[in-house]
Write an enzyme that holds these catalytic residues in place. Structure first.
Site, short mmCIF file in Angstrom:
data_model
loop_
_atom_site.label_atom_id
_atom_site.label_comp_id
_atom_site.label_asym_id
_atom_site.label_seq_id
_atom_site.Cartn_x
_atom_site.Cartn_y
_atom_site.Cartn_z
N HIS A 51 0.86 -1.19 0.00
CA HIS A 51 0.00 0.00 0.00
C HIS A 51 0.89 1.24 0.00
O HIS A 51 1.83 1.32 0.79
CB HIS A 51 -0.92 0.03 1.23
CG HIS A 51 -2.11 -0.86 1.11
ND1 HIS A 51 -3.23 -0.72 1.87
CD2 HIS A 51 -2.36 -1.93 0.29
CE1 HIS A 51 -4.14 -1.63 1.53
NE2 HIS A 51 -3.62 -2.37 0.57
N TYR B 235 -9.28 5.91 7.03
CA TYR B 235 -9.46 6.32 8.43
C TYR B 235 -10.45 7.48 8.42
O TYR B 235 -10.18 8.55 7.88
CB TYR B 235 -8.14 6.80 9.02
CG TYR B 235 -7.15 5.71 9.34
CD1 TYR B 235 -6.37 5.11 8.34
CD2 TYR B 235 -6.97 5.26 10.64
CE1 TYR B 235 -5.46 4.10 8.63
CE2 TYR B 235 -6.05 4.26 10.95
CZ TYR B 235 -5.30 3.67 9.94
OH TYR B 235 -4.40 2.67 10.25
N PRO C 69 -4.72 0.36 18.58
CA PRO C 69 -4.42 -0.10 17.21
C PRO C 69 -4.55 0.98 16.13
O PRO C 69 -4.25 0.72 14.98
CB PRO C 69 -5.44 -1.21 16.99
CG PRO C 69 -6.55 -0.91 17.92
CD PRO C 69 -5.95 -0.23 19.11
N LYS D 22 0.63 -0.05 15.12
CA LYS D 22 2.01 -0.15 15.61
C LYS D 22 2.30 -1.37 16.47
O LYS D 22 3.47 -1.74 16.63
CB LYS D 22 2.33 1.11 16.43
CG LYS D 22 2.50 2.36 15.58
CD LYS D 22 3.62 2.19 14.57
CE LYS D 22 3.52 3.19 13.43
NZ LYS D 22 4.29 2.78 12.27
N TYR E 229 3.79 6.52 10.20
CA TYR E 229 2.94 5.38 9.84
C TYR E 229 3.76 4.33 9.07
O TYR E 229 3.69 3.13 9.38
CB TYR E 229 1.76 5.85 8.98
CG TYR E 229 0.63 4.83 8.89
CD1 TYR E 229 0.76 3.68 8.11
CD2 TYR E 229 -0.55 5.01 9.59
CE1 TYR E 229 -0.25 2.74 8.03
CE2 TYR E 229 -1.59 4.08 9.50
CZ TYR E 229 -1.41 2.95 8.72
OH TYR E 229 -2.43 2.02 8.64
P1 FAS Z 1 1.22 -11.78 21.86
O1 FAS Z 1 0.21 -11.40 22.89
O2 FAS Z 1 0.82 -11.89 20.44
O3 FAS Z 1 1.87 -13.20 22.25
C1 FAS Z 1 2.18 -13.51 23.60
C2 FAS Z 1 2.07 -15.02 23.75
O4 FAS Z 1 2.45 -15.35 25.10
C3 FAS Z 1 0.62 -15.49 23.55
O5 FAS Z 1 0.58 -16.52 22.60
C4 FAS Z 1 0.22 -15.96 24.95
O6 FAS Z 1 -0.65 -17.08 24.91
C5 FAS Z 1 1.58 -16.35 25.56
N1 FAS Z 1 1.55 -16.34 27.03
C6 FAS Z 1 0.92 -15.47 27.85
N2 FAS Z 1 1.08 -15.85 29.14
C7 FAS Z 1 1.83 -16.99 29.13
C8 FAS Z 1 2.32 -17.86 30.14
N3 FAS Z 1 2.03 -17.64 31.44
N4 FAS Z 1 3.06 -18.91 29.77
C9 FAS Z 1 3.36 -19.14 28.46
N5 FAS Z 1 2.90 -18.37 27.44
C10 FAS Z 1 2.15 -17.30 27.79
N6 FAS Z 1 -1.72 -4.60 16.57
C11 FAS Z 1 -1.74 -3.90 15.42
O7 FAS Z 1 -0.69 -3.40 15.00
N7 FAS Z 1 -2.91 -3.74 14.71
C12 FAS Z 1 -4.09 -4.32 15.13
O8 FAS Z 1 -5.13 -4.19 14.50
C13 FAS Z 1 -4.10 -5.09 16.31
N8 FAS Z 1 -5.24 -5.72 16.73
C14 FAS Z 1 -5.21 -6.45 17.90
C15 FAS Z 1 -6.35 -7.13 18.37
C16 FAS Z 1 -6.32 -7.86 19.57
C17 FAS Z 1 -7.57 -8.57 20.06
C18 FAS Z 1 -5.14 -7.89 20.34
C19 FAS Z 1 -5.09 -8.62 21.68
C20 FAS Z 1 -4.00 -7.25 19.89
C21 FAS Z 1 -4.02 -6.53 18.65
N9 FAS Z 1 -2.88 -5.89 18.16
C22 FAS Z 1 -2.88 -5.18 17.00
C23 FAS Z 1 -1.65 -5.97 18.87
C24 FAS Z 1 -1.03 -7.32 18.58
O9 FAS Z 1 -0.92 -7.52 17.21
C25 FAS Z 1 0.27 -7.37 19.33
O10 FAS Z 1 1.01 -6.17 19.19
C26 FAS Z 1 1.14 -8.54 18.94
O11 FAS Z 1 0.38 -9.72 19.01
C27 FAS Z 1 2.32 -8.56 19.91
O12 FAS Z 1 2.99 -9.74 19.77
P2 FAS Z 1 3.64 -10.45 21.05
O13 FAS Z 1 4.44 -9.44 21.78
O14 FAS Z 1 4.27 -11.69 20.53
O15 FAS Z 1 2.44 -10.76 22.04
C1 PHB Z 2 -6.12 -4.14 10.37
O1 PHB Z 2 -6.13 -4.34 9.13
O2 PHB Z 2 -6.44 -5.02 11.20
C2 PHB Z 2 -5.70 -2.79 10.89
C3 PHB Z 2 -5.17 -1.86 10.02
C4 PHB Z 2 -4.79 -0.62 10.50
C5 PHB Z 2 -4.97 -0.32 11.85
C6 PHB Z 2 -5.50 -1.26 12.72
C7 PHB Z 2 -5.88 -2.51 12.23
O3 PHB Z 2 -4.60 0.91 12.32
#
Ligand code: FAS
Ligand code: PHB
Length: 397
Positions: free
Chosen positions: A78, A207, A300, A304, A390
């Protein structure tokens, strides 16, 4: 009394999310062995619907690590995004402004790619564990204890622990409260996110500021749209019917956009995503190094979260290699400060995007927000600042 199985490795990684698996991959490529410990099942980890946007530096990092082939085929490059408010829609062209864009590629796809790459290299990974606990992090021989999927006690003896266990994991708490500083900002709203089996109604992300609330039109492929709308904090997804969701999205994305219409289709996933900004410092204590959501979470709006997790790992992997393979502690000693510099820049940008685009109901604030948007799309300097943040800074900047 069941005998405790002792396993030795160099780095014990807690969490098999994007941060944990990428770290194990980068360490392995530099000859440092690790074992990953994850408390959910692999299928659960791989089924989570989360992020979608990858900064160009992250795409380069993944490609260099041999993880970029499917991303190159299926990821969508993009050039920029659309910023809009009723009657106005402006494309901010990052490539034209700062020479780099972003890629759209679902986090769940990335999780699959990382898992397959680790399988191919025989990565040791315990899924569905329980009772994860960290020990002796202030010594050169820390360890992680847990019960494996069959309930058998295991002690993982290592030379360093990487806490990649997200915002609810135990690593964060293993830094003593006397050492740990936490910074938290709550927001009075959340996002209701949907996945719908309908072609996107736009070529790049929209957005949209609207008096009724923010809306975002993203996508996952030519056949699947990803959309979000601002809802009050504490919203239960059951409160919204599919028709109400589409009506709200059509209003917020379509008002005043002559000749444009939002395509509707069957919604196959919907969830409410809470908003929180959190930073913990330091991101290192003794032989415990924290990366990703375990150290910080951002709303989100700025896309980032996932990119920050990868940026932490891109700094942490060489730091651990220098410390454990070459006996040189300098990168490890600098890790927390280097990572936090980018964390705070991304936290600021996520706050700016969130507070500029989400309505509060206060007419004065609405005028400020509309003015902020007008100034951003009409000033090359301001548009460049948005594009730089961004599309992302070079990792380590
Ligand atoms: P994660 O949370 O992905 O991974 C951590 C892992 O540790 C998990 O698998 C968990 O099960 C494990 N864990 C936890 N406790 C433990 C324990 N006691 N023992 C062993 N393992 C354990 N970011 C964006 O940029 N754009 C988005 O749109 C966006 N949407 C999101 C939507 C949701 C619902 C959530 C929760 C997050 C979203 N995020 C988004 C942020 C997300 O993408 C995170 O930044 C990303 O998953 C971070 O990766 P990790 O640091 O690996 O953490
Ligand atoms: C997504 O595609 O999930 C998405 C894209 C941009 C954002 C947040 C989520 O700022």
């Amino acid at each position: 009394m069941t005998r405790v199985q002792t396993v030795e490795t160099e780095v014990a990684i807690i969490g098999a999310g994007p941060a944990g698996l990428l770290l194990s991959h980068l360490l392995a490529h530099d000859g440092v062995e690790s074992v990953v410990v994850e408390h959910r099942s692999r299928s659960h980890v791989e089924s989570r619907i989360r992020a979608g946007i990858l900064e160009s530096a992250v795409v380069e990092l993944l490609d260099k690590a041999g993880l970029g082939s499917r991303l190159a085929e299926e990821g969508q490059p993009h050039r920029g995004i659309y910023l809009q408010w009723p009657g106005h829609r402006h494309h901010v062209d990052f490539v034209e402004l700062v020479g780099r864009g972003v890629h759209l590629y679902g986090q769940s796809e990335l999780q699959l790619d990382l898992g397959r790459a680790r399988d191919a290299e025989g990565q040791a990974c315990y899924y569905a564990v329980s009772g994860t606990a960290l020990h002796d992090v202030e010594t050169d021989l820390p360890s992680v204890s847990f019960a494996d999927a069959e309930g058998r006690p295991v002690r993982l003896e290592a030379r360093a622990i990487a806490g990649c266990d997200g915002k609810h994991g135990p690593s964060r708490q293993s830094i003593p409260a006397s050492v740990r500083s936490t910074f938290e900002l709550g927001y009075p709203f959340a996002w209701l996110g949907i996945l719908a089996a309908v072609p996107p109604s736009t070529d790049e992300l929209i957005y949209a500021w609207h008096p009724e609330g923010f809306a975002l039109h993203s996508m996952r492929s030519a056949a699947v749209s990803r959309l979000y709308l601002q809802v009050p904090v504490g919203t239960d997804v059951a409160e919204w019917s599919d028709e109400q969701i589409w009506d709200a999205l059509a209003t917020r994305l379509g008002e005043g956009q002559t000749g444009w219409e939002l395509e509707r289709g069957p919604i196959f996933d919907k969830a409410v995503l809470p908003f929180q900004s959190f930073v913990m410092a330091p991101m290192r204590h003794g032989r415990l190094f924290i990366a990703g959501d375990a150290a910080h979470t951002v709303p989100p709006t700025g896309a980032k979260g996932l990119n920050l997790a990868f940026a932490d790992v891109a700094l942490l992997a060489p730091a651990l290699v220098s410390l454990l393979r070459d006996g040189d502690p300098r990168l490890a000693d600098a890790y927390s400060d280097s990572a936090l510099r980018r964390v705070w820049r991304s936290t600021y940008f996520s706050w700016w995007m969130t507070t500029t685009l989400h309505t509060t109901g206060d007419p004065f604030v609405s005028e400020l927000q509309r003015t902020q948007l007008e100034m951003t799309v009409s000033s090359r300097a301001r548009a460049t600042a948005l594009a730089e943040s961004y599309a992302g800074l070079p990792i380590g900047a």
